[in-house]
Design a protein around this motif. Structure first.
Motif, PDB file in Angstrom:
ATOM      1  N   VAL A 192      -8.776  11.090  -4.018  1.00 44.36           N
ATOM      2  CA  VAL A 192      -9.247   9.962  -3.222  1.00 44.36           C
ATOM      3  C   VAL A 192      -9.938   8.865  -3.822  1.00 44.36           C
ATOM      4  CG1 VAL A 192     -10.876   9.799  -1.226  1.00 44.36           C
ATOM      5  CG2 VAL A 192      -9.514  11.621  -1.334  1.00 44.36           C
ATOM      6  N   SER A 193     -10.751   9.010  -4.797  1.00 45.44           N
ATOM      7  CA  SER A 193     -11.185   7.897  -5.402  1.00 45.44           C
ATOM      8  C   SER A 193     -10.366   7.046  -6.406  1.00 45.44           C
ATOM      9  CB  SER A 193     -12.255   8.401  -6.486  1.00 45.44           C
ATOM     10  OG  SER A 193     -11.823   9.280  -7.526  1.00 45.44           O
ATOM     11  N   THR A 194      -9.339   7.873  -6.935  1.00 39.12           N
ATOM     12  CA  THR A 194      -8.397   6.993  -7.664  1.00 39.12           C
ATOM     13  C   THR A 194      -7.396   6.097  -6.903  1.00 39.12           C
ATOM     14  OG1 THR A 194      -8.246   8.672  -9.338  1.00 39.12           O
ATOM     15  CG2 THR A 194      -6.420   7.138  -8.997  1.00 39.12           C
ATOM     16  N   LEU A 195      -7.189   6.933  -5.390  1.00 36.92           N
ATOM     17  CA  LEU A 195      -6.499   6.171  -4.556  1.00 36.92           C
ATOM     18  C   LEU A 195      -7.210   4.646  -3.975  1.00 36.92           C
ATOM     19  CD1 LEU A 195      -3.737   5.667  -3.047  1.00 36.92           C
ATOM     20  CD2 LEU A 195      -4.565   7.336  -1.386  1.00 36.92           C
ATOM     21  N   THR A 196      -8.310   5.010  -3.839  1.00 38.22           N
ATOM     22  CA  THR A 196      -9.282   3.832  -3.319  1.00 38.22           C
ATOM     23  C   THR A 196      -9.240   2.820  -4.493  1.00 38.22           C
ATOM     24  OG1 THR A 196     -10.536   5.522  -2.039  1.00 38.22           O
ATOM     25  CG2 THR A 196     -11.608   3.061  -2.347  1.00 38.22           C
ATOM     26  N   ALA A 214       0.776  -1.203  -0.212  1.00 36.02           N
ATOM     27  CA  ALA A 214       0.037   0.051  -0.016  1.00 36.02           C
ATOM     28  C   ALA A 214       0.903   1.295  -0.127  1.00 36.02           C
ATOM     29  CB  ALA A 214      -1.088   0.016   1.276  1.00 36.02           C
ATOM     30  N   ALA A 215       2.085   1.348   0.783  1.00 37.09           N
ATOM     31  CA  ALA A 215       2.801   2.444   0.880  1.00 37.09           C
ATOM     32  C   ALA A 215       3.484   2.631  -0.307  1.00 37.09           C
ATOM     33  CB  ALA A 215       3.579   2.233   1.915  1.00 37.09           C
ATOM     34  N   ALA A 216       3.822   1.314  -1.180  1.00 35.80           N
ATOM     35  CA  ALA A 216       4.599   1.617  -2.296  1.00 35.80           C
ATOM     36  C   ALA A 216       3.780   2.221  -3.305  1.00 35.80           C
ATOM     37  CB  ALA A 216       5.293   0.382  -2.715  1.00 35.80           C
ATOM     38  N   LEU A 217       2.594   1.683  -3.204  1.00 31.88           N
ATOM     39  CA  LEU A 217       1.599   2.258  -4.391  1.00 31.88           C
ATOM     40  C   LEU A 217       1.164   3.444  -4.688  1.00 31.88           C
ATOM     41  CD1 LEU A 217       0.331   0.597  -6.838  1.00 31.88           C
ATOM     42  CD2 LEU A 217      -1.553   0.093  -5.118  1.00 31.88           C
ATOM     43  N   TRP A 218       1.160   4.260  -3.411  1.00 38.49           N
ATOM     44  CA  TRP A 218       0.571   5.554  -3.645  1.00 38.49           C
ATOM     45  C   TRP A 218       1.064   6.592  -4.688  1.00 38.49           C
ATOM     46  CZ3 TRP A 218      -1.295   8.505   1.330  1.00 38.49           C
ATOM     47  CH2 TRP A 218      -1.750   9.809   1.091  1.00 38.49           C
ATOM     48  N   ASN A 219       2.474   7.053  -4.498  1.00 35.72           N
ATOM     49  CA  ASN A 219       3.016   7.840  -5.325  1.00 35.72           C
ATOM     50  C   ASN A 219       3.074   7.442  -6.604  1.00 35.72           C
ATOM     51  OD1 ASN A 219       5.828   9.111  -6.406  1.00 35.72           O
ATOM     52  ND2 ASN A 219       4.709  10.536  -5.244  1.00 35.72           N
ATOM     53  N   PRO A 220       3.752   6.163  -7.252  1.00 35.26           N
ATOM     54  CA  PRO A 220       3.628   5.933  -8.465  1.00 35.26           C
ATOM     55  C   PRO A 220       2.318   5.497  -9.187  1.00 35.26           C
ATOM     56  CG  PRO A 220       4.449   4.038  -7.330  1.00 35.26           C
ATOM     57  CD  PRO A 220       4.444   5.192  -6.180  1.00 35.26           C
ATOM     58  N   GLY A 221       1.455   4.953  -8.140  1.00 32.87           N
ATOM     59  CA  GLY A 221       0.330   4.406  -8.738  1.00 32.87           C
ATOM     60  C   GLY A 221      -0.671   5.673  -9.134  1.00 32.87           C
ATOM     61  N   LEU A 222      -0.558   6.803  -8.264  1.00 36.78           N
ATOM     62  CA  LEU A 222      -1.348   8.073  -8.709  1.00 36.78           C
ATOM     63  C   LEU A 222      -0.793   8.710 -10.026  1.00 36.78           C
ATOM     64  CD1 LEU A 222      -2.314   9.771  -5.196  1.00 36.78           C
ATOM     65  CD2 LEU A 222      -3.962   8.682  -6.895  1.00 36.78           C
ATOM     66  N   SER A 223       0.502   8.629  -9.919  1.00 36.34           N
ATOM     67  CA  SER A 223       1.226   9.344 -11.099  1.00 36.34           C
ATOM     68  C   SER A 223       0.663   8.629 -12.372  1.00 36.34           C
ATOM     69  CB  SER A 223       2.719   9.175 -10.770  1.00 36.34           C
ATOM     70  OG  SER A 223       3.409   9.728 -12.034  1.00 36.34           O
ATOM     71  N   ALA A 224       0.808   7.279 -12.325  1.00 36.37           N
ATOM     72  CA  ALA A 224       0.508   6.704 -13.510  1.00 36.37           C
ATOM     73  C   ALA A 224      -1.070   6.898 -13.949  1.00 36.37           C
ATOM     74  CB  ALA A 224       0.848   5.363 -13.615  1.00 36.37           C
ATOM     75  N   TRP A 225      -2.067   6.665 -12.869  1.00 41.65           N
ATOM     76  CA  TRP A 225      -3.336   6.668 -13.420  1.00 41.65           C
ATOM     77  C   TRP A 225      -3.648   8.186 -13.706  1.00 41.65           C
ATOM     78  CZ3 TRP A 225      -2.465   1.850 -12.788  1.00 41.65           C
ATOM     79  CH2 TRP A 225      -3.526   0.916 -12.778  1.00 41.65           C
TER      80      TRP A 225
END
Length: 321
Positions: A277-281, A109-120
């Motif tokens: 928020v919805s994207t992170l969820t 979860a911690a690893a996903l926030w920054n790169p995941g939001l960036s990509a999405w």
């Protein structure tokens, strides 16, 4: 309290004893269980990020803006913090906490926030990718690039081309959704020819650029036309990172003949908070269902200096206090 502590910009953080964080109004303590070493943390610590160039950074400081942890009521949360996250404890406001699904590990979860939001957000919000469009990911072998390949495929891209230097990681990107790969370790002429060949007749509709610098200059040269033919195609290039350099030489002809449109994606181009928020969820839910892959490396917090500047090779180090 043990923490990674940065004493001067450009130096490595040190694992040492430091003072306990003090909650401000509306804040509470959180026991940190995982803190990723993100690119934003490293460029802020070396002083090269635009958010710290003007000065005013108070040192010594605990690096990190994202973490996972336990609130006083025992709730597992993903959180952002002003006090630094690479420590045994930090402070949070409830507005910057997000429940971690039971099926998702804290470190993931911690690893996903920054790169995941960036990509999405880059592909869905900034470029508004349309189904069937051709996407080029420059820097696809990094953690964020690998997630961008998955995002492009999930959002209906007709063709996904992945470019990067790490040929071992490139070889695995087809499993994540890439239709073709471009090794950037070749001579410039070969890279340019590969860009042209993989673009096909319609060209690239979207370029997500985590590299900038010389690789981007090669790409721009490859999409520049040297004729007077009328064209209507557009190439939306989104500048997200600068792993290969902070500046490029931009010929006017690239803009005028290649249909090039350059956008940026960063803190100054974010969508409204409800979209974030919805994207992170969504990202956490996808991870919980096993529909999103991110490679991580769990590292004891005491080894922060050892992994800080290391080539991550597509795996995000996550510090465990």
């Amino acid at each position: 309290m043990k923490a990674a502590v940065l004493h001067a910009l450009g130096e490595l953080p040190r694992f040492e004893e430091t003072g306990e964080p003090v909650p401000g109004e509306g804040e509470e303590l959180v026991e940190v269980t995982a803190a990723p070493v993100n690119a934003i943390d490293r460029v802020r610590a070396d002083g090269s990020h635009y958010s710290v160039r003007a000065g005013g950074t108070r040192l010594p400081a605990v690096p990190g803006v994202i973490g996972a942890g336990l609130l006083c009521d025992g709730q597992r949360v993903l959180f952002g913090s002003r006090a630094g996250t690479m420590a045994q404890r930090s402070v949070v406001t409830r507005a910057m906490t997000f429940r971690i699904p039971d099926a998702v590990d804290d470190a993931v979860a911690a690893a996903l926030w920054n790169p995941g939001l960036s990509a999405w957000l880059t592909l869905r919000w900034r470029t508004r990718l349309e189904p069937g469009e051709t996407v080029l990911i420059l820097g696809a072998t990094g953690v964020t690039g690998k997630l961008a390949v998955q995002a492009a495929r999930r959002f209906g891209a007709g063709r996904v081309v992945a470019a990067g230097r790490n040929e071992r990681v490139l070889a695995d990107l087809r499993e994540l959704g890439a239709d073709a790969v471009v090794p950037l370790g070749q001579p410039d002429e070969a890279v340019a020819q590969a860009f042209t060949a993989q673009a096909g007749e319609r060209g690239y509709d979207v370029v997500v650029d985590y590299l900038w610098g010389h690789p981007t200059e090669i790409l721009l040269d490859s999409i520049t036309h040297h004729d007077m033919e009328v064209r209507t195609a557009r190439t939306r290039l989104v500048q997200v990172g600068e792993m290969a350099g902070a500046r490029i030489s931009l010929p006017a002809e690239a803009l005028r003949s290649g249909g090039l449109e350059i956008l940026g994606a960063g803190t100054g181009t974010m969508p409204p908070m409800d979209v974030i928020v919805s994207t992170l969820t969504e990202l956490l839910d996808l991870a919980g269902r096993g529909e999103l892959k991110i490679d991580i490396e769990r590292v004891p917090l005491r080894q922060v200096a050892e992994v800080w500047s290391r080539d991550q090779q597509g795996r995000r180090p996550v510090l465990i206090p």
